[in-house]
Design a protein around this motif. Structure first.
Motif, PDB file in Angstrom:
ATOM      1  N   THR A 195       0.838  -1.202   0.000  1.00 37.05           N
ATOM      2  CA  THR A 195       0.000   0.000   0.000  1.00 37.05           C
ATOM      3  C   THR A 195       0.870   1.249   0.000  1.00 37.05           C
ATOM      4  N   GLY A 196       0.205   2.397   0.016  1.00 39.08           N
ATOM      5  CA  GLY A 196       0.920   3.663   0.108  1.00 39.08           C
ATOM      6  C   GLY A 196       0.984   4.210   1.517  1.00 39.08           C
ATOM      7  N   ILE A 197       0.587   3.406   2.499  1.00 41.32           N
ATOM      8  CA  ILE A 197       0.607   3.849   3.897  1.00 41.32           C
ATOM      9  C   ILE A 197       2.051   4.005   4.363  1.00 41.32           C
ATOM     10  N   VAL A 198       2.349   5.130   4.971  1.00 43.46           N
ATOM     11  CA  VAL A 198       3.697   5.420   5.472  1.00 43.46           C
ATOM     12  C   VAL A 198       3.713   5.215   6.979  1.00 43.46           C
ATOM     13  N   VAL A 199       4.611   4.358   7.440  1.00 42.20           N
ATOM     14  CA  VAL A 199       4.752   4.054   8.867  1.00 42.20           C
ATOM     15  C   VAL A 199       6.043   4.676   9.376  1.00 42.20           C
ATOM     16  N   GLN A 200       5.972   5.369  10.482  1.00 35.50           N
ATOM     17  CA  GLN A 200       7.152   5.955  11.117  1.00 35.50           C
ATOM     18  C   GLN A 200       7.195   5.539  12.583  1.00 35.50           C
ATOM     19  N   THR A 201       8.389   5.553  13.162  1.00 38.79           N
ATOM     20  CA  THR A 201       8.554   5.288  14.594  1.00 38.79           C
ATOM     21  C   THR A 201       9.198   6.507  15.251  1.00 38.79           C
ATOM     22  N   ALA A 202       8.822   6.744  16.485  1.00 38.26           N
ATOM     23  CA  ALA A 202       9.388   7.853  17.254  1.00 38.26           C
ATOM     24  C   ALA A 202       9.602   7.360  18.680  1.00 38.26           C
ATOM     25  N   VAL A 203      10.848   7.121  19.039  1.00 37.35           N
ATOM     26  CA  VAL A 203      11.162   6.571  20.351  1.00 37.35           C
ATOM     27  C   VAL A 203      12.286   7.368  20.990  1.00 37.35           C
ATOM     28  N   GLY A 204      12.376   7.289  22.308  1.00 33.08           N
ATOM     29  CA  GLY A 204      13.469   7.922  23.008  1.00 33.08           C
ATOM     30  C   GLY A 204      14.785   7.232  22.702  1.00 33.08           C
ATOM     31  N   GLY A 205      15.876   7.902  22.988  1.00 26.15           N
ATOM     32  CA  GLY A 205      17.183   7.323  22.728  1.00 26.15           C
ATOM     33  C   GLY A 205      17.670   7.527  21.314  1.00 26.15           C
ATOM     34  N   THR A 206      16.867   8.155  20.469  1.00 26.93           N
ATOM     35  CA  THR A 206      17.271   8.476  19.103  1.00 26.93           C
ATOM     36  C   THR A 206      17.341   9.988  18.965  1.00 26.93           C
ATOM     37  N   ARG A 207      18.029  10.446  17.938  1.00 29.99           N
ATOM     38  CA  ARG A 207      18.138  11.886  17.726  1.00 29.99           C
ATOM     39  C   ARG A 207      16.822  12.423  17.189  1.00 29.99           C
ATOM     40  N   LYS A 208      16.234  13.293  17.940  1.00 33.00           N
ATOM     41  CA  LYS A 208      14.917  13.818  17.600  1.00 33.00           C
ATOM     42  C   LYS A 208      14.928  14.502  16.239  1.00 33.00           C
ATOM     43  N   LEU A 398      22.467   2.541  26.414  1.00 24.90           N
ATOM     44  CA  LEU A 398      22.864   2.436  25.007  1.00 24.90           C
ATOM     45  C   LEU A 398      21.956   3.306  24.155  1.00 24.90           C
ATOM     46  N   THR A 399      22.445   3.738  23.026  1.00 25.96           N
ATOM     47  CA  THR A 399      21.594   4.472  22.106  1.00 25.96           C
ATOM     48  C   THR A 399      20.549   3.517  21.539  1.00 25.96           C
ATOM     49  N   GLN A 400      19.490   4.083  20.991  1.00 30.27           N
ATOM     50  CA  GLN A 400      18.454   3.225  20.448  1.00 30.27           C
ATOM     51  C   GLN A 400      18.977   2.385  19.286  1.00 30.27           C
ATOM     52  N   GLY A 401      19.867   2.957  18.490  1.00 29.14           N
ATOM     53  CA  GLY A 401      20.444   2.183  17.393  1.00 29.14           C
ATOM     54  C   GLY A 401      21.212   0.976  17.896  1.00 29.14           C
ATOM     55  N   GLN A 402      21.972   1.146  18.965  1.00 27.65           N
ATOM     56  CA  GLN A 402      22.723   0.036  19.544  1.00 27.65           C
ATOM     57  C   GLN A 402      21.786  -1.014  20.119  1.00 27.65           C
ATOM     58  N   ARG A 403      20.740  -0.569  20.798  1.00 24.60           N
ATOM     59  CA  ARG A 403      19.773  -1.506  21.371  1.00 24.60           C
ATOM     60  C   ARG A 403      19.057  -2.292  20.279  1.00 24.60           C
ATOM     61  N   THR A 404      18.684  -1.596  19.212  1.00 22.44           N
ATOM     62  CA  THR A 404      17.985  -2.272  18.112  1.00 22.44           C
ATOM     63  C   THR A 404      18.876  -3.307  17.451  1.00 22.44           C
ATOM     64  N   ARG A 405      20.151  -2.953  17.227  1.00 25.15           N
ATOM     65  CA  ARG A 405      21.060  -3.905  16.597  1.00 25.15           C
ATOM     66  C   ARG A 405      21.309  -5.111  17.501  1.00 25.15           C
ATOM     67  N   SER A 406      21.438  -4.867  18.795  1.00 25.84           N
ATOM     68  CA  SER A 406      21.610  -5.989  19.727  1.00 25.84           C
ATOM     69  C   SER A 406      20.402  -6.917  19.664  1.00 25.84           C
ATOM     70  N   ALA A 407      19.214  -6.330  19.687  1.00 23.25           N
ATOM     71  CA  ALA A 407      17.990  -7.141  19.644  1.00 23.25           C
ATOM     72  C   ALA A 407      17.901  -7.921  18.338  1.00 23.25           C
ATOM     73  N   ASP A 408      18.223  -7.274  17.226  1.00 21.20           N
ATOM     74  CA  ASP A 408      18.134  -7.948  15.921  1.00 21.20           C
ATOM     75  C   ASP A 408      19.131  -9.097  15.817  1.00 21.20           C
ATOM     76  N   PHE A 409      20.366  -8.857  16.230  1.00 17.07           N
ATOM     77  CA  PHE A 409      21.379  -9.910  16.147  1.00 17.07           C
ATOM     78  C   PHE A 409      21.046 -11.075  17.081  1.00 17.07           C
TER      79      PHE A 409
END
Length: 680
Positions: A195-208, A398-409
């Motif tokens: 679809t053309g629906i655009v999904v975004q995320t907004a969480v703490g620990g990331t650069r606003k 940890l930054t959100q990017g680091q946390r996300t990568r840890s979770a993914d791996f």
């Protein structure tokens, strides 16, 4: 009245569910829902005040009225569908059905999906009680995506160029943790793929600013966010984030959000969104438990004359924490804890009768302990890169990017170990976790249960381990009643005494490796751990003096320090430690010896094994801008003595409330409200 309505509905929900056709999936004898019109259940519901009574479960009249009210939704069949391919019968857009069946490979629905998607497609508000890990993400994503597509049909064709706007968000999903929000965002993007629906995320620990630029550039139709960051975005006029035409609002893990103190943010968010009088919207509230706070929240958010309650937890359901074997290992002292973990891992990996890889989550009750343990274990041979068992860490520093990568791996790994604070204790889906190891006293019974729930999911087997010192056992009996925790005396490292030459070769090696590993850990990390532990929740049977003796013995006896870390006079006074035996009041010199690397450790700086995934400080950079040992601040996570929201000890947080037992009605598992003392 509203509270009484929910109380009564929970009691009646189990009766009503016995007649649901969903039970056919479990080969349980059932009758059509029409029987409800001939049973005493429906009159009981009618006796409730209409304004506050629940809608008749899957009522044909209710479905037709809702469909005719705006002409947006097709009438719902009398029997709920149980396969995603059948959603087209309910008028669900073919692009969504194709994404579910062909793109994501789903066929049969889980119980919560079948019971929630069907009525939610009618547009009614919903309060749903469902266990974590049962597929409830799709249970709310499908209805809200359909609602967006009905209002904007052009979005059904991804080739149609439509300018989405960050100031015209149509659906908002709130989650209590960054990891869960990111996980929901991944699932939502898969569903929106055609679809053309655009999904975004907004969480703490990331650069606003970076996330805002992305939102401005791409637009946003569906926003998945944590309450703090969403509140910040909506209240910032320069952010250009708004939802004047909001159609759907979802709260996932509502009990957890209230438990960690997000009620103020949720209230503020509601005030900044258009009122229901201005713009009618659908509210979906999902929760594993329904304590009083969730009842109050539901009362303020759902339309009391147009909502349904979905109950997927039956009285005879066996909760995950009752199916998973749970072992209590009592250690002689804190110096035995890390060797005990090595022995558990060694036995699991060398077991001849096991064909499962060792994949474990090790929980600590504070961030500093996670950092210290991770740095110590990465310098052992069992968890080095060459050993084939990678280790990761997730915590609030940890930054959100680091946390996300840890979770993914960790999620993708067949064999791995994740050192974590309670940010992953709930809602996170890590497949094939074989062991959950909890170190020290959990803050409460509920948190213990949620941690154990990370294993034994989706029908898989798993084990739980609780490692406690002798001094902590009496408090654990009070704090963890009614749980099937059994003593396990097979771990030799738990009873080993330092210097005992009669120990086996393996046991001696475990202690020797940890002794060497401590030399490569910055002393500031243990100081931070020491202070963090002093800020934990004590009890009638476990006091600060007990903990200080355990920590001091570990520090001086096993780590080779000449004296334990100093506690500043101000902290000692604030925490009532000034006259506690064993506390060394004063100040430590800030000198820090250069950190050495263990032989063979080639991790280096930058992205790679065991380096915090390339933090700005390079190898061994933990804690972000706050650094380790940052206590008493006003941060949201792992804040000690302050006003933190998660892992809050001694402050104004609410994480110590036992909402598992604080049900507004009789327990759904049929057990008494107050369980007896634990028998271990």
């Amino acid at each position: 009245m509203f509270k009484a309505s929910i109380q009564r509905q929970v009691r009646l929900g189990n009766v009503a569910r016995q007649f649901s056709t969903v039970s056919l999936m479990r080969n349980i004898r059932s009758e059509p829902l029409a029987i409800l019109h001939q049973t005493p259940v429906l009159p009981a519901l009618r006796r409730l005040t209409p304004r506050y009574a629940f809608s008749h479960l899957y009522s044909t009249e209710s479905a037709t009225a809702q469909a005719n009210r705006e002409g947006e939704f097709a009438p719902v069949p009398s029997a709920p569908v149980t396969r995603f391919s059948e959603l087209s019968q309910l008028g669900v857009n073919p692009q969504l059905v194709a994404a579910l069946t062909r793109g994501m490979g789903y066929d049969a629905m889980t119980e919560v999906q079948s019971m929630a998607i069907n009525p939610a497609l009618k547009g009614t508000d919903m309060v749903a009680q469902a266990k974590t890990g049962t597929g409830k993400t799709l249970a709310f994503l499908v209805p809200i995506f359909q609602r967006v597509l009905v209002d904007q049909p052009e979005l059904a064709d991804r080739r149609v160029r439509r300018r989405a706007s960050s100031q015209d968000i149509r659906a908002i999903i709130l989650s209590p943790t960054r990891e869960l929000a990111e996980q929901i965002g991944v699932e939502a993007r898969k569903l929106a793929n055609n679809t053309g629906i655009v999904v975004q995320t907004a969480v703490g620990g990331t650069r606003k600013r970076e996330s805002l630029f992305k939102m401005w550039r791409e637009g946003c139709d569906v926003l998945v966010a944590t309450p703090g960051r969403l509140n910040d975005l909506l209240s910032d006029t320069e952010a250009k984030v708004a939802a004047p035409n909001l159609q759907a609002f979802v709260l996932d893990e509502a009990d957890r959000m209230l438990d960690v103190g997000f009620s103020d943010e949720i209230r503020s968010i509601q005030e900044m969104l258009p009122s229901r009088a201005e713009k009618e919207r659908q509210t979906l509230l999902f929760s594993a438990t329904i304590p009083r706070d969730v009842v109050h929240l539901a009362k303020s958010m759902v339309r009391p004359d147009n909502f349904e309650f979905v109950q997927t937890i039956k009285a005879d359901d066996s909760p995950t924490h009752e199916r998973v074997p749970q072992h209590l290992v009592t250690v002689q002292g804190f110096e035995n804890i890390f060797p005990t973990i090595l022995e558990i891992a060694h036995k699991a990996k060398s077991a001849e009768d096991s064909d499962l890889p060792f994949k474990a989550i090790i929980f600590f009750s504070n961030t500093a302990s996670v950092q210290f343990a991770y740095e110590a274990f990465r310098n052992t041979t069992a968890f080095s890169r060459r050993a084939g068992t990678p280790i990761f860490q997730i915590h609030s520093k940890l930054t959100q990017g680091q946390r996300t990568r840890s979770a993914d791996f960790f999620r993708q790994a067949k064999s791995a170990v994740l050192f974590s604070s309670d940010v992953t204790a709930r809602g996170m889906d890590f497949p094939n976790v074989t062991d959950v190891i909890q170190v020290g006293l959990p803050p409460d019974r509920e948190q213990y249960i949620h941690r154990v729930g990370r294993t034994g999911r989706a029908g898989n087997s798993g084990k739980g381990w609780l490692i406690l010192s002798n001094e902590e056992i009496p408090e654990a009996r009070e704090r963890l009643p009614g749980l099937p925790i059994k003593p396990n005396n097979t771990i030799e490292s738990a009873k080993h005494t330092l210097g005992d030459s009669s120990a086996s070769e393996d046991i001696s090696r475990f202690f020797s490796e940890l002794s060497s590993a401590y030399e490569y850990v910055p002393k500031s990390m243990f100081r931070a751990t020491y202070m963090a532990c002093l800020g934990q929740k004590f009890g009638r049977h476990f006091q600060a003096e007990d903990l200080i003796k355990l920590l001091n013995d570990w520090c001086v006896g096993a780590m080779g320090w000449t004296e334990p870390p100093a506690v500043s006079p101000k902290i000692a006074q604030n925490r009532g430690l000034s006259h506690v035996r064993g506390v060394r009041i004063g100040y430590d010199r800030e000198e820090e010896e250069p950190v050495r690397r263990a032989p063979g450790d080639d991790s280096g700086s930058g992205f790679g094994h065991g380096n915090g995934f390339g933090g700005r400080g390079g190898s061994g950079n933990f804690g972000g801008r706050g650094g380790s040992g940052n206590f008493g601040g006003r941060g949201r996570n792992d804040n000690f003595g302050g006003r933190g929201r998660n892992d809050n000890f001694g402050g104004r947080g609410r994480s110590n409330r036992n909402s598992f037992e604080d049900r507004f009605s009789s327990r759904v598992d049929g057990k008494p409200r107050f369980a007896p003392r634990a028998s271990f």
